[in-house]
Enzyme design. Structure first.
Site, mmCIF file in Angstrom:
data_model
loop_
_atom_site.group_PDB
_atom_site.id
_atom_site.type_symbol
_atom_site.label_atom_id
_atom_site.label_comp_id
_atom_site.label_asym_id
_atom_site.label_seq_id
_atom_site.Cartn_x
_atom_site.Cartn_y
_atom_site.Cartn_z
ATOM 1 C CB THR A 17 -1.146 -0.085 1.268
ATOM 2 O OG1 THR A 17 -0.145 -0.215 2.444
ATOM 3 C CG2 THR A 17 -2.131 -1.125 0.946
ATOM 4 N N GLY A 18 2.069 1.213 0.150
ATOM 5 C CA GLY A 18 2.996 2.346 0.142
ATOM 6 C C GLY A 18 3.521 2.897 -1.360
ATOM 7 C CB ILE A 96 13.346 -3.790 -2.060
ATOM 8 C CG1 ILE A 96 12.634 -4.941 -2.776
ATOM 9 C CG2 ILE A 96 13.856 -2.613 -2.805
ATOM 10 C CD1 ILE A 96 13.789 -5.882 -3.611
ATOM 11 C CB THR A 97 13.443 -2.206 3.064
ATOM 12 O OG1 THR A 97 12.447 -2.559 2.999
ATOM 13 C CG2 THR A 97 13.416 -1.213 4.224
ATOM 14 C CD GLU A 98 18.256 2.450 -0.570
ATOM 15 O OE1 GLU A 98 19.586 2.935 -0.237
ATOM 16 O OE2 GLU A 98 17.314 3.120 -1.203
ATOM 17 C CD GLU A 209 29.253 -2.148 -3.703
ATOM 18 O OE1 GLU A 209 28.480 -1.694 -4.530
ATOM 19 O OE2 GLU A 209 28.997 -2.460 -2.564
ATOM 20 C CG HIS A 247 25.899 -0.680 -1.531
ATOM 21 N ND1 HIS A 247 26.123 -1.712 -2.470
ATOM 22 C CD2 HIS A 247 24.913 -0.051 -1.838
ATOM 23 C CE1 HIS A 247 25.342 -1.703 -3.686
ATOM 24 N NE2 HIS A 247 24.562 -0.729 -3.091
#
Length: 286
Positions: A17-18, A96-98, A209, A247
């Site tokens: 819903t976001g 997926i959240t950062e 990385e 990151h």
């Protein structure tokens, strides 16, 4: 790890819903992903683009089995969302959240050890199996079905590698963004094991990385267990010591194995084909 975790067809979106959840759920459905429900506490009964929203995963499971959850829940609540998915024994969780706090992820990792779930992420673009389904935010139009597997710590470099590979005629079997945080789920070795076992994969592209020693461990695994050609690129050849490069995990410490040149050299000695840029790397792919 078994490839079957990527083929489950009932997918839910936690945080649908976001704004981000809605946008990317729409893209995933357009690609062919079978999103059967969304989960947002307190929003049960809503519809998002005709996708029913439930208050909890357990409520969804009363109506249908769930094989995959893609999480777009904001960072302060992401730990709870991941733990709910683990408790529900969902085989594949893609977060997926950062900006999830490290201490939250340490707890999540402890729970994962004794669970039936595999976590990809957090702070990752997700998974694309070209021609099948999209789980996350990868720009699927850049990829095409083929026999090359890609695993990457960097989202944007994943997209660039996909685009260059596709233009060079090398389609992809898997594109997996494992994320760039210091504490995360699936790692390079687990992906390499999957790719080595899958006969549909003919070659492997690894994008790493600066920071940490995951790529060093991956190089040891390649030397000992991988028979397929591996092409590897490490981002951050000009990175100064102590400066974070985007990151949370991409920060060059004083360990001489954490730099891009050191990792590149180690990977090369372990049998990988390396390059100092993505473009140069793809030019070497055969």
């Amino acid at each position: 790890m078994d490839k079957s975790i990527f083929t489950g067809k009932n997918v839910i979106v936690q945080g649908i819903t976001g704004k981000n959840g809605q946008f990317h759920a729409r893209n995933m459905v357009a690609y062919g992903t079978n999103i059967v429900a969304g989960v947002t506490p307190g929003k049960g009964g809503m519809l998002v683009d005709e996708i029913p929203v439930y208050n909890s995963i357990s409520e969804v499971q009363k109506d249908m089995p769930v094989y995959t959850s893609v999480i777009f829940v904001p960072a302060p609540f992401a730990k709870g969302a991941i733990l709910e998915a683990i408790e529900a024994e969902i085989p594949l969780i893609v977060c997926i959240t950062e900006h999830i706090p490290v201490h939250d992820m340490l707890l999540v990792r402890q729970r994962l050890k004794h669970s039936k779930s595999t976590l990809i992420g957090p702070n990752c673009p997700g998974v694309l199996t070209p021609g099948d389904q999209l789980l996350g935010i990868i720009p699927a139009a850049l990829g095409k079905s083929g026999d090359t597997a890609v695993v990457s710590r960097s989202g944007t470099l994943t997209y660039e590698a996909m685009d260059l590979l596709t233009k060079a005629g090398f389609g992809q079997t898997y594109v997996i963004g494992i994320g760039g945080d210091m504490v995360r789920g699936m790692n390079f070795i687990e992906c390499l094991e999957l790719f080595e076992k899958d006969p549909a994969v003919k070659r492997i592209v690894v994008i790493g990385e600066i920071g940490g020693t995951d790529e060093i461990a991956a190089a040891d695994y390649i030397k000992a267990h991988v028979t397929k050609p591996v092409y590897a690129y490490i981002a951050g050849h000009s990175a100064p010591v102590g400066v974070q490069m985007g990151h949370a995990g991409a920060i060059l410490g004083n360990n001489n194995q954490e730099s891009a040149p050191a990792k590149t050299e180690y990977l090369e000695k372990s049998g990988a084909i390396t390059a100092d840029s993505i473009t140069e790397l793809v030019n070497r792919v055969q």
